[in-house]
Design an enzyme around this catalytic site. Structure first.
Site, PDB file in Angstrom:
ATOM      1  N   TYR A 160      36.122  21.793  46.066  1.00 54.68           N
ATOM      2  CA  TYR A 160      35.312  21.309  47.185  1.00 54.68           C
ATOM      3  C   TYR A 160      34.702  19.945  46.876  1.00 54.68           C
ATOM      4  O   TYR A 160      34.153  19.730  45.788  1.00 54.68           O
ATOM      5  CB  TYR A 160      34.201  22.314  47.467  1.00 54.68           C
ATOM      6  CG  TYR A 160      33.614  22.274  48.858  1.00 54.68           C
ATOM      7  CD1 TYR A 160      34.353  21.834  49.953  1.00 54.68           C
ATOM      8  CD2 TYR A 160      32.314  22.718  49.083  1.00 54.68           C
ATOM      9  CE1 TYR A 160      33.820  21.832  51.224  1.00 54.68           C
ATOM     10  CE2 TYR A 160      31.773  22.726  50.363  1.00 54.68           C
ATOM     11  CZ  TYR A 160      32.523  22.276  51.427  1.00 54.68           C
ATOM     12  OH  TYR A 160      31.984  22.282  52.696  1.00 54.68           O
ATOM     13  N   SER A 190      38.748  27.346  43.049  1.00 57.78           N
ATOM     14  CA  SER A 190      37.607  27.254  43.951  1.00 57.78           C
ATOM     15  C   SER A 190      38.083  26.956  45.371  1.00 57.78           C
ATOM     16  O   SER A 190      38.834  27.749  45.934  1.00 57.78           O
ATOM     17  CB  SER A 190      36.603  26.226  43.437  1.00 57.78           C
ATOM     18  OG  SER A 190      35.372  26.339  44.096  1.00 57.78           O
ATOM     19  N   GLN A 191      37.695  25.818  45.970  1.00 56.38           N
ATOM     20  CA  GLN A 191      38.288  25.492  47.264  1.00 56.38           C
ATOM     21  C   GLN A 191      39.810  25.477  47.140  1.00 56.38           C
ATOM     22  O   GLN A 191      40.525  25.973  48.018  1.00 56.38           O
ATOM     23  CB  GLN A 191      37.820  24.122  47.756  1.00 56.38           C
ATOM     24  CG  GLN A 191      38.497  23.687  49.059  1.00 56.38           C
ATOM     25  CD  GLN A 191      38.138  22.273  49.468  1.00 56.38           C
ATOM     26  OE1 GLN A 191      37.453  22.065  50.453  1.00 56.38           O
ATOM     27  NE2 GLN A 191      38.605  21.294  48.704  1.00 56.38           N
ATOM     28  N   ASP A 204      30.456  34.639  38.193  1.00 56.40           N
ATOM     29  CA  ASP A 204      30.519  33.508  39.117  1.00 56.40           C
ATOM     30  C   ASP A 204      29.390  33.597  40.144  1.00 56.40           C
ATOM     31  O   ASP A 204      29.350  34.511  40.964  1.00 56.40           O
ATOM     32  CB  ASP A 204      31.875  33.511  39.827  1.00 56.40           C
ATOM     33  CG  ASP A 204      32.164  32.220  40.571  1.00 56.40           C
ATOM     34  OD1 ASP A 204      31.212  31.484  40.879  1.00 56.40           O
ATOM     35  OD2 ASP A 204      33.344  31.965  40.854  1.00 56.40           O
TER      36      ASP A 204
END
Length: 318
Positions: free
Chosen positions: A90, A182-183, A272
């Protein structure tokens, strides 16, 4: 979160809604994408090596946006080989050339796409009403038409990237892998869901999943914080709460997960706090294709030891 038992996480099926017309929404979006050209422009990069040719590749995405990807082509190749599409985290970008060259040195062609309007070279030409406060999840949320959501266009860019990768003369279109963290992990799953020819998807602690659960967990210091900011500043009495989460359902990867046909290697870290494991397992548990779960018990949203080696070894088997 590190103490959550994997057995409990494996039973969780998500909290966010799935819009009634979800399937027709994406069928229509992909039909729009089918009219997009696979033509592209190549600009040689300043960075070059003895094992790979490096280019900036530009194509026109839905809505006319100019999309950029790093293209790394193996110099020595015999016949058609595998191709891998890489997706970034991101607000970030496609990164350095170094890791792409590592793939290319083993005969793997790489396209690493920049997401629209983040810190890479891709253009975001989406004009929307309402706020764009704090991030891209809520971009377009105040529009009546869910086609105006930012991530709709990004998800379609993923598919177009893979289709261009498959069109390259040195690439075997049946040997395609996708990967990101992630993203990028979320985009990996979205791409595999929307492009059924993808053979292997390696997703690492994916973002963009189960938005309502992330909000219920008060993840205001996580990657999902913009949802809380949206309510705080734009809808403090939550008069639009149901509408907001229903609309976010169109771009929720847990709702796409059951479309995936590729083999999935799904990597999660139980400590996380950026992308809470419950939100990740909402997507994992809905994947119906062949899948492998890799759990880092004491790790969070961070560097995961030996993972890069594992990823390369998996893609060498494409």
């Amino acid at each position: 979160m590190a103490n959550d038992k994997v057995e409990d996480l494996l039973k969780y099926m998500g909290s966010s809604p799935r819009p009634d017309n979800f399937d027709t929404y994406w069928i229509r979006a992909l039909k729009e994408l089918d009219s997009q050209s696979l033509e592209y422009e190549l600009v040689p990069a300043k960075f070059q090596t003895s094992v790979a040719e490096c280019y900036h590749l530009y194509f026109t995405g839905v809505g006319g946006a100019r999309i950029h990807a790093k293209y790394v082509k193996p110099i020595q190749s015999t016949g058609k080989g595998p191709g891998v599409a890489l997706f970034h985290g991101y607000h970030s970008n496609s990164g350095d050339w170094f890791d792409k060259v590592a793939f290319a040195s083993h005969g793997i062609t790489v396209l690493a796409m920049d997401c629209r309007g983040q810190s890479g070279l891709s253009e975001d030409n989406l004009c929307v009403r309402g706020t764009t406060l704090k991030g891209h999840i809520i971009r377009g949320i105040d529009e009546e038409d869910p086609d105006r959501l930012y991530y709709r266009n990004v998800f379609l860019d993923l598919v177009q990237t893979v289709r261009i990768l498959q069109s390259l003369e040195q690439v075997d279109p049946s040997r395609i892998g996708v990967h990101g963290c992630s993203q990028g992990g979320a985009l990996t799953l979205a791409c595999a869901a929307l492009e059924p020819t993808v053979k292997l998807a390696i997703s690492v602690y994916p973002f963009l999943s189960d938005y309502k659960k992330a909000w219920e967990m008060e993840a205001v210091s996580s990657a999902y914080e913009e949802i809380a900011y949206y309510f705080r500043f734009m809808d403090p009495v939550h008069s639009r709460q149901d509408d907001v989460f229903d609309k976010l359902g169109y771009i929720d990867i847990q709702n796409l997960a059951d479309r995936i046909q590729a083999k999935v290697i799904f990597v999660t870290a139980l400590a996380d706090s950026i992308c809470p494991p419950y939100t990740q397992f909402a997507a994992y548990n809905k994947i119906q294709s062949e899948k492998e779960l890799v759990v880092y018990h004491e790790y969070g949203h961070e560097y995961l030891p030996d993972l890069s080696d594992r990823v390369l070894q998996a893609f060498l088997k494409l």
